[in-house]
Design a protein around this motif. Structure first.
Motif, PDB file in Angstrom:
ATOM      1  N   TYR A  22     -19.486 -14.824 -24.709  1.00 26.50           N
ATOM      2  CA  TYR A  22     -19.811 -14.922 -23.292  1.00 26.50           C
ATOM      3  C   TYR A  22     -20.774 -13.809 -22.901  1.00 26.50           C
ATOM      4  O   TYR A  22     -20.491 -12.632 -23.111  1.00 26.50           O
ATOM      5  CB  TYR A  22     -18.545 -14.817 -22.448  1.00 26.50           C
ATOM      6  CG  TYR A  22     -17.671 -16.050 -22.527  1.00 26.50           C
ATOM      7  CD1 TYR A  22     -17.934 -17.151 -21.724  1.00 26.50           C
ATOM      8  CD2 TYR A  22     -16.596 -16.110 -23.403  1.00 26.50           C
ATOM      9  CE1 TYR A  22     -17.151 -18.290 -21.795  1.00 26.50           C
ATOM     10  CE2 TYR A  22     -15.808 -17.247 -23.479  1.00 26.50           C
ATOM     11  CZ  TYR A  22     -16.091 -18.335 -22.674  1.00 26.50           C
ATOM     12  OH  TYR A  22     -15.323 -19.458 -22.757  1.00 26.50           O
ATOM     13  N   ILE A  23     -21.913 -14.193 -22.330  1.00 25.25           N
ATOM     14  CA  ILE A  23     -22.842 -13.182 -21.841  1.00 25.25           C
ATOM     15  C   ILE A  23     -22.446 -12.727 -20.441  1.00 25.25           C
ATOM     16  O   ILE A  23     -22.927 -11.705 -19.952  1.00 25.25           O
ATOM     17  CB  ILE A  23     -24.294 -13.692 -21.839  1.00 25.25           C
ATOM     18  CG1 ILE A  23     -24.462 -14.887 -20.911  1.00 25.25           C
ATOM     19  CG2 ILE A  23     -24.725 -14.056 -23.257  1.00 25.25           C
ATOM     20  CD1 ILE A  23     -25.916 -15.317 -20.717  1.00 25.25           C
ATOM     21  N   THR A  24     -21.566 -13.472 -19.795  1.00 25.14           N
ATOM     22  CA  THR A  24     -20.988 -13.067 -18.524  1.00 25.14           C
ATOM     23  C   THR A  24     -19.708 -13.842 -18.289  1.00 25.14           C
ATOM     24  O   THR A  24     -19.545 -14.949 -18.815  1.00 25.14           O
ATOM     25  CB  THR A  24     -21.954 -13.302 -17.346  1.00 25.14           C
ATOM     26  OG1 THR A  24     -21.413 -12.754 -16.147  1.00 25.14           O
ATOM     27  CG2 THR A  24     -22.216 -14.777 -17.150  1.00 25.14           C
ATOM     28  N   GLY A  39     -23.211 -21.655 -12.566  1.00 25.80           N
ATOM     29  CA  GLY A  39     -24.470 -22.234 -12.116  1.00 25.80           C
ATOM     30  C   GLY A  39     -25.570 -21.233 -11.854  1.00 25.80           C
ATOM     31  O   GLY A  39     -26.707 -21.634 -11.558  1.00 25.80           O
ATOM     32  N   CYS A  40     -25.272 -19.948 -11.982  1.00 30.58           N
ATOM     33  CA  CYS A  40     -26.290 -18.942 -11.652  1.00 30.58           C
ATOM     34  C   CYS A  40     -27.434 -18.907 -12.664  1.00 30.58           C
ATOM     35  O   CYS A  40     -28.507 -18.368 -12.377  1.00 30.58           O
ATOM     36  CB  CYS A  40     -25.655 -17.556 -11.522  1.00 30.58           C
ATOM     37  SG  CYS A  40     -24.942 -16.894 -13.037  1.00 30.58           S
ATOM     38  N   ASN A 114     -32.206 -13.751  -7.627  1.00 30.85           N
ATOM     39  CA  ASN A 114     -32.966 -14.486  -6.617  1.00 30.85           C
ATOM     40  C   ASN A 114     -32.153 -14.793  -5.363  1.00 30.85           C
ATOM     41  O   ASN A 114     -32.712 -14.890  -4.267  1.00 30.85           O
ATOM     42  CB  ASN A 114     -33.488 -15.808  -7.201  1.00 30.85           C
ATOM     43  CG  ASN A 114     -34.486 -15.584  -8.316  1.00 30.85           C
ATOM     44  OD1 ASN A 114     -35.274 -14.646  -8.276  1.00 30.85           O
ATOM     45  ND2 ASN A 114     -34.442 -16.445  -9.326  1.00 30.85           N
ATOM     46  N   ARG A 115     -30.838 -14.961  -5.525  1.00 30.24           N
ATOM     47  CA  ARG A 115     -30.009 -15.311  -4.374  1.00 30.24           C
ATOM     48  C   ARG A 115     -28.599 -14.749  -4.551  1.00 30.24           C
ATOM     49  O   ARG A 115     -28.054 -14.743  -5.665  1.00 30.24           O
ATOM     50  CB  ARG A 115     -29.949 -16.825  -4.197  1.00 30.24           C
ATOM     51  CG  ARG A 115     -29.271 -17.264  -2.904  1.00 30.24           C
ATOM     52  CD  ARG A 115     -29.485 -18.748  -2.594  1.00 30.24           C
ATOM     53  NE  ARG A 115     -28.973 -19.612  -3.650  1.00 30.24           N
ATOM     54  CZ  ARG A 115     -29.744 -20.305  -4.484  1.00 30.24           C
ATOM     55  NH1 ARG A 115     -31.062 -20.195  -4.413  1.00 30.24           N
ATOM     56  NH2 ARG A 115     -29.205 -21.079  -5.402  1.00 30.24           N
ATOM     57  N   MET A 126     -21.763 -11.751  -4.752  1.00 33.93           N
ATOM     58  CA  MET A 126     -21.823 -12.759  -5.803  1.00 33.93           C
ATOM     59  C   MET A 126     -23.281 -13.143  -6.069  1.00 33.93           C
ATOM     60  O   MET A 126     -24.017 -13.495  -5.143  1.00 33.93           O
ATOM     61  CB  MET A 126     -21.026 -14.003  -5.395  1.00 33.93           C
ATOM     62  CG  MET A 126     -19.563 -13.736  -5.120  1.00 33.93           C
ATOM     63  SD  MET A 126     -18.632 -15.275  -4.789  1.00 33.93           S
ATOM     64  CE  MET A 126     -19.541 -15.955  -3.407  1.00 33.93           C
ATOM     65  N   MET A 127     -23.688 -13.082  -7.340  1.00 31.91           N
ATOM     66  CA  MET A 127     -25.039 -13.471  -7.730  1.00 31.91           C
ATOM     67  C   MET A 127     -25.033 -14.965  -8.042  1.00 31.91           C
ATOM     68  O   MET A 127     -24.462 -15.403  -9.037  1.00 31.91           O
ATOM     69  CB  MET A 127     -25.491 -12.653  -8.946  1.00 31.91           C
ATOM     70  CG  MET A 127     -25.514 -11.159  -8.674  1.00 31.91           C
ATOM     71  SD  MET A 127     -26.009 -10.175 -10.120  1.00 31.91           S
ATOM     72  CE  MET A 127     -24.528 -10.312 -11.140  1.00 31.91           C
ATOM     73  N   THR A 128     -25.657 -15.757  -7.205  1.00 30.99           N
ATOM     74  CA  THR A 128     -25.597 -17.208  -7.335  1.00 30.99           C
ATOM     75  C   THR A 128     -26.826 -17.798  -8.022  1.00 30.99           C
ATOM     76  O   THR A 128     -26.802 -18.955  -8.445  1.00 30.99           O
ATOM     77  CB  THR A 128     -25.442 -17.861  -5.946  1.00 30.99           C
ATOM     78  OG1 THR A 128     -26.552 -17.475  -5.111  1.00 30.99           O
ATOM     79  CG2 THR A 128     -24.135 -17.405  -5.291  1.00 30.99           C
ATOM     80  N   ASP A 129     -27.902 -17.031  -8.115  1.00 28.02           N
ATOM     81  CA  ASP A 129     -29.118 -17.512  -8.778  1.00 28.02           C
ATOM     82  C   ASP A 129     -29.801 -16.329  -9.461  1.00 28.02           C
ATOM     83  O   ASP A 129     -30.268 -15.407  -8.787  1.00 28.02           O
ATOM     84  CB  ASP A 129     -30.058 -18.162  -7.764  1.00 28.02           C
ATOM     85  CG  ASP A 129     -31.308 -18.745  -8.412  1.00 28.02           C
ATOM     86  OD1 ASP A 129     -31.368 -18.808  -9.660  1.00 28.02           O
ATOM     87  OD2 ASP A 129     -32.234 -19.131  -7.673  1.00 28.02           O
TER      88      ASP A 129
END
Length: 229
Positions: A22-24, A39-40, A114-115, A126-129
């Protein structure tokens, strides 16, 4: 927007320079007080599917690329990636050896956010994109939830095969090299054909793969006894 690094661990390595893990992990707060969500990495997955290379670096050093992504996929836990280290590169060989010997096991992503969304309940951003630039092999991971759990060999390597052919007394050094290369290509093709299997199924296959390959090599030697190259 800012660059982010998120640290995880290898789960598996093989004698062909392939590592996976897992990279994250989604929802897990990193050392920056942020977390990733499912989905990020959609844009990175599309780029990879379109044939673009996502590089793997040594310690986030852009001057030391050591491999590339083979695949990446989201599941319930996080983003799982399969990475090919280029064992023709000295630093990649060093990184691979350190991973096999459980001396170093960190994976860290580098990219542009980005988002984001603010989670008021958990007080976390939370990093969503994320535009994923690279993933690196690193020394000190910030998260301790994913570890190397399999350091067994996937296949016999080409030198072992060449030695076996030479030791049989049936083949010259040159013929042994040719046969070893040919047999390795067969095993590589077989491995690629099974790439669509689940991680759990792959782990079960890997546990017996080295013995199976050794038996196959012995069968091949016996079959070739009555033939000349």
């Amino acid at each position: 927007m800012k660059k982010t690094e998120h640290f995880m661990k290898f789960e598996k390595v093989s004698d062909e320079g392939i590592i996976s893990g897992y990279i994250t992990k989604f929802g897990e707060i990193d050392s920056y007080g942020t977390c990733t969500v499912s989905g990020c990495f959609k844009s990175a997955m599309k780029r990879l599917a379109d044939g673009e290379t996502i590089p793997v670096l040594w310690q986030h050093d852009v001057h030391e690329p050591i491999g590339k992504f083979l695949s990446m996929k989201d599941d319930d836990a996080g983003c799982y990636a399969v990475i090919q280290l280029d064992l023709n590169v000295e630093r990649a060989r060093e990184a691979f050896s350190l991973a096999k010997n459980r001396i170093i096991s960190g994976l860290s992503i580098g990219g542009m956010i980005n988002r984001t969304e603010w989670n008021e309940k958990d007080q976390v951003l939370m990093m969503t994109d994320i535009d994923l630039y690279e993933t690196s092999v690193v020394t000190f991971p910030a998260c301790d939830t994913a570890r190397i759990d399999d350091c067994r060999s996937d296949t016999l390597n080409i030198r072992e095969m060449e030695h076996a052919f030479r030791k049989s007394g049936m083949f010259s050094q040159n013929d042994s090299k040719k046969l070893a290369r040919y047999f390795c290509e067969i095993l590589k093709s077989r491995s690629e054909d099974s790439e669509t299997e689940t991680h759990e199924t792959k782990a079960e296959i890997r546990s017996d793969s080295h013995d199976n390959d050794a038996n196959a090599l012995n069968d091949l030697l016996n079959a070739l006894k009555n033939f000349q190259i």
